[in-house]
Design a protein around this motif. Structure first.
Motif, PDB file in Angstrom:
ATOM      1  N   ASN A 214       0.852  -1.190   0.000  1.00 62.04           N
ATOM      2  CA  ASN A 214       0.000   0.000   0.000  1.00 62.04           C
ATOM      3  C   ASN A 214       0.890   1.243   0.000  1.00 62.04           C
ATOM      4  OD1 ASN A 214      -2.387   1.486   0.050  1.00 62.04           O
ATOM      5  ND2 ASN A 214      -2.511   1.475   2.287  1.00 62.04           N
ATOM      6  N   PRO A 215       1.657   1.463  -1.090  1.00 59.82           N
ATOM      7  CA  PRO A 215       2.535   2.652  -1.127  1.00 59.82           C
ATOM      8  C   PRO A 215       1.717   3.911  -0.866  1.00 59.82           C
ATOM      9  CG  PRO A 215       2.195   1.738  -3.339  1.00 59.82           C
ATOM     10  CD  PRO A 215       1.657   0.749  -2.375  1.00 59.82           C
ATOM     11  N   THR A 216       2.312   4.840  -0.115  1.00 58.01           N
ATOM     12  CA  THR A 216       1.565   5.988   0.392  1.00 58.01           C
ATOM     13  C   THR A 216       2.433   7.234   0.387  1.00 58.01           C
ATOM     14  OG1 THR A 216       0.284   4.537   1.866  1.00 58.01           O
ATOM     15  CG2 THR A 216       0.296   6.881   2.390  1.00 58.01           C
TER      16      THR A 216
ATOM     17  N   GLU B 112       6.244   6.678   1.085  1.00 57.70           N
ATOM     18  CA  GLU B 112       6.642   5.621   2.002  1.00 57.70           C
ATOM     19  C   GLU B 112       6.043   4.283   1.576  1.00 57.70           C
ATOM     20  OE1 GLU B 112       5.519   6.781   5.934  1.00 57.70           O
ATOM     21  OE2 GLU B 112       6.911   8.483   6.001  1.00 57.70           O
ATOM     22  N   PHE B 113       6.693   3.221   2.060  1.00 56.88           N
ATOM     23  CA  PHE B 113       6.226   1.868   1.747  1.00 56.88           C
ATOM     24  C   PHE B 113       6.355   1.023   3.009  1.00 56.88           C
ATOM     25  CE2 PHE B 113       6.853  -2.490   0.149  1.00 56.88           C
ATOM     26  CZ  PHE B 113       5.780  -2.598  -0.725  1.00 56.88           C
ATOM     27  N   ASP B 114       5.213   0.589   3.544  1.00 57.40           N
ATOM     28  CA  ASP B 114       5.219  -0.295   4.703  1.00 57.40           C
ATOM     29  C   ASP B 114       5.518  -1.715   4.247  1.00 57.40           C
ATOM     30  OD1 ASP B 114       4.625   1.740   6.465  1.00 57.40           O
ATOM     31  OD2 ASP B 114       2.468   1.392   6.427  1.00 57.40           O
ATOM     32  N   GLN B 115       6.587  -2.266   4.785  1.00 55.87           N
ATOM     33  CA  GLN B 115       7.083  -3.555   4.335  1.00 55.87           C
ATOM     34  C   GLN B 115       6.477  -4.664   5.187  1.00 55.87           C
ATOM     35  OE1 GLN B 115      11.343  -3.708   4.161  1.00 55.87           O
ATOM     36  NE2 GLN B 115      11.417  -5.935   3.908  1.00 55.87           N
TER      37      GLN B 115
ATOM     38  N   LEU C  50      14.757  -1.097   1.524  1.00 61.16           N
ATOM     39  CA  LEU C  50      14.055  -1.999   2.426  1.00 61.16           C
ATOM     40  C   LEU C  50      14.948  -2.365   3.604  1.00 61.16           C
ATOM     41  CD1 LEU C  50      12.454  -4.322  -0.268  1.00 61.16           C
ATOM     42  CD2 LEU C  50      11.343  -2.458   0.983  1.00 61.16           C
ATOM     43  N   SER C  51      14.349  -2.459   4.780  1.00 66.47           N
ATOM     44  CA  SER C  51      15.160  -2.736   5.970  1.00 66.47           C
ATOM     45  C   SER C  51      14.587  -3.835   6.830  1.00 66.47           C
ATOM     46  CB  SER C  51      15.315  -1.462   6.804  1.00 66.47           C
ATOM     47  OG  SER C  51      14.053  -0.922   7.143  1.00 66.47           O
ATOM     48  N   GLY C  52      13.635  -4.584   6.319  1.00 67.89           N
ATOM     49  CA  GLY C  52      13.129  -5.722   7.061  1.00 67.89           C
ATOM     50  C   GLY C  52      11.629  -5.679   7.251  1.00 67.89           C
TER      51      GLY C  52
ATOM     52  N   GLU D  29      11.439   4.548   3.167  1.00 70.13           N
ATOM     53  CA  GLU D  29      11.245   5.878   2.591  1.00 70.13           C
ATOM     54  C   GLU D  29      11.743   5.841   1.151  1.00 70.13           C
ATOM     55  OE1 GLU D  29      13.594   9.696   3.594  1.00 70.13           O
ATOM     56  OE2 GLU D  29      11.869   9.715   4.963  1.00 70.13           O
ATOM     57  N   LEU D  30      10.815   5.923   0.220  1.00 68.81           N
ATOM     58  CA  LEU D  30      11.169   5.801  -1.192  1.00 68.81           C
ATOM     59  C   LEU D  30      11.519   7.142  -1.819  1.00 68.81           C
ATOM     60  CD1 LEU D  30       8.482   3.200  -2.351  1.00 68.81           C
ATOM     61  CD2 LEU D  30      10.720   2.814  -1.268  1.00 68.81           C
ATOM     62  N   VAL D  31      10.824   8.198  -1.426  1.00 69.77           N
ATOM     63  CA  VAL D  31      11.135   9.560  -1.872  1.00 69.77           C
ATOM     64  C   VAL D  31      11.016  10.453  -0.640  1.00 69.77           C
ATOM     65  CG1 VAL D  31      10.534  11.465  -3.403  1.00 69.77           C
ATOM     66  CG2 VAL D  31      10.241   9.116  -4.191  1.00 69.77           C
ATOM     67  N   SER D  32      12.126  11.042  -0.235  1.00 74.39           N
ATOM     68  CA  SER D  32      12.135  11.794   1.027  1.00 74.39           C
ATOM     69  C   SER D  32      11.520  13.179   0.899  1.00 74.39           C
ATOM     70  CB  SER D  32      13.565  11.914   1.554  1.00 74.39           C
ATOM     71  OG  SER D  32      14.391  12.594   0.616  1.00 74.39           O
TER      72      SER D  32
END
Length: 484
Positions: free
Chosen positions: A24-26, A363-366, A403-405, A411-414
């Motif tokens: 759900n990229p946001t 942002e992207f919740d992994q 991606l960090s886990g 954070e895809l675009v800050s």
């Protein structure tokens, strides 16, 4: 009458966004400012007037975990009740109101001066009282036009709303209700007092103060018979040094306080915030409230300038235009996984004259481990008319390194910008049972969305139209949608 925009037919990517595994990229916005929120026309804080003057709602949501998701300054609220004093025969139809500078008079010491000027701003009628005061002197602005309250003066409520623009060292401003023989009761602006004291309006400069207090609770002074027998005028008196105040709400007629809104405040001194409905605002700046529905009925048809909306989310799940996403479940033999989800999404934060945007972050919740994201890439400024499958490699930037886990947020675009199209492309490897979880309980349509229409064209579109009616698009996507 203001036109209302007709909302587009609702659509969705057909995914179960209640699952953590569902992508759900946001785009997350820290603070959105809606420059005109008209409560007579709008209910939702995400409604605004578009550039054609139509009421429009952003395809977004407000983070529901917040306790105070919106904020406003009451000096920027246009409510009919603010300008009604003095009420003639209780009808409120009065040519002489405190909002007209010409209905004020001034006086001062020999070395001092004071001016009263109309200072309308933010769609709100206001007056400015600017006093230049020498030590040991006073400067007074008096409003007395049609003010004559002879019954129960001490049972009424003194109300002051506005801004303290200047309060020089040693200066004091008193807002007085005065009777016919020189007695008065007063509320004070002074740096030497606690702002929360029930007889004090503010203790320094700032914007958006609201003061309401029963007149009988205010200090009594003056040169009359020692009792406030009536209310014949309201004085704004500056003493000892320069002061400048802007009045946006003035009243001494009502016998009850107006509920402002529900906020969080430490009401009992235990350093814990409690939810409470307030009638006074003694802190400068926007007042953060628990919701627009908690505003008192005085504000049912008010217009709010610069409504602040916090933590706004422009997410894939909010997208309603089928051309802005594509969802395709298919086998993933080449990855040694049973299945995969290929997702395309175009996310864009709209702009309008009535909107000011804060900081934006894509942002992207992994929801899965890093290795499950075979592809994760983002293109900034991609033309939304470009077919999803035809986006050039040079337009996309690989983001798997961000991606960090599992259960973290990447954070895809800050520093995202409004009115820029961000294209997200992901290939996510899934176990069969995870596909069932990610699919909407209503049945996710197989290869869905547009962005060029390639997925639903020709024979495939005809097949899904026929078989999908019987078996559901998600089934078709999984068992007829090939690819590796």
């Amino acid at each position: 009458m203001v036109a209302t925009a007709t909302p587009a037919a609702a659509a969705s990517p057909g995914l179960n966004f209640s699952s953590d595994k569902t992508p759900n990229p946001t785009i997350v916005e820290d603070e959105l400012t809606v420059h005109e929120h008209d409560r007579a026309m709008m209910d939702d804080p995400l409604e605004y007037y578009n550039d054609a003057g139509e009421v429009t709602t952003l395809n977004a949501s407000v983070n529901s975990s917040q306790t105070t998701p919106v904020g406003l300054r009451f000096d920027k609220v246009d409510a009919e009740a603010f300008a009604q004093f003095p009420r003639v025969d209780n009808e409120g139809d009065n040519d002489a109101t405190w909002t007209k500078a010409s209905d004020w008079t001034t006086s001062s010491g020999a070395s001092s001066s004071v001016s009263v000027a109309e200072a309308d701003a933010d769609g709100v009628e206001k007056v400015n009282v600017d006093a230049s005061v020498a030590s040991g002197e006073t400067a007074t602005a008096t409003f007395g036009a049609n003010v004559s309250l002879d019954s129960d003066p001490n049972k009424r409520v003194l109300t002051f709303g506005g801004n303290v623009n200047e309060l020089a060292s040693g200066a004091t401003v008193e807002v007085r209700v005065v009777d016919g023989d020189g007695d008065y009761r007063y509320a004070e602006i002074s740096s030497s007092v606690a702002a929360s004291d029930e007889t004090h309006i503010a203790n320094g400069t700032g914007n958006g103060f609201v003061f309401q207090e029963r007149i009988s609770n205010l200090p009594l002074a003056g040169s009359g018979d020692g009792a406030l027998d009536s209310i014949q005028e309201i004085d704004v008196v500056a003493s000892e040094a320069n002061a400048d105040v802007t009045v946006s709400w003035l009243d001494a007629d009502r016998k009850g306080e107006v509920d402002l809104a529900e906020i969080e405040r430490d009401t009992d001194g235990d350093s814990e915030l409690e939810t409470t409905t307030v009638t006074n605002i003694w802190q400068s700046g926007p007042t953060n409230i628990t919701g627009l529905s908690t505003l008192g009925d005085t504000f049912d048809e008010a217009s709010i300038a610069d409504l602040h909306v916090y933590d706004v989310r422009y997410a894939l799940e909010d997208v309603t235009d089928e051309s802005e996403y594509s969802v395709n479940f298919s086998s993933a033999d080449a990855y040694s996984y049973p299945e995969k989800l290929e997702l395309y999404a175009d996310l864009q934060v709209p702009t309008a004259i009535d909107l000011s945007h804060g900081d934006l972050t894509l942002e992207f919740d992994q929801g899965l481990i890093n290795e499950r994201y075979a592809v994760l890439e983002v293109g900034s400024g991609v033309d939304s008319s470009t077919d999803f499958g035809n986006t050039s490699d040079s337009a996309m930037t690989g983001m798997t390194s961000a991606l960090s886990g599992q259960d973290t947020t990447a954070e895809l675009v800050s520093s995202a910008t409004a009115d820029t199209n961000y294209r997200i492309h992901a290939v996510i490897l899934l176990q069969t049972e995870e596909v069932d979880t990610i699919m909407s309980t209503a049945g996710a349509v197989g290869p869905t969305g547009g962005g060029g229409g390639g997925f639903l064209g020709g024979f495939w579109g005809q097949l899904t139209a026929v078989v999908g009616t019987v078996l559901g698009g998600a089934w078709i996507s999984r068992y007829f949608g090939g690819g590796s």
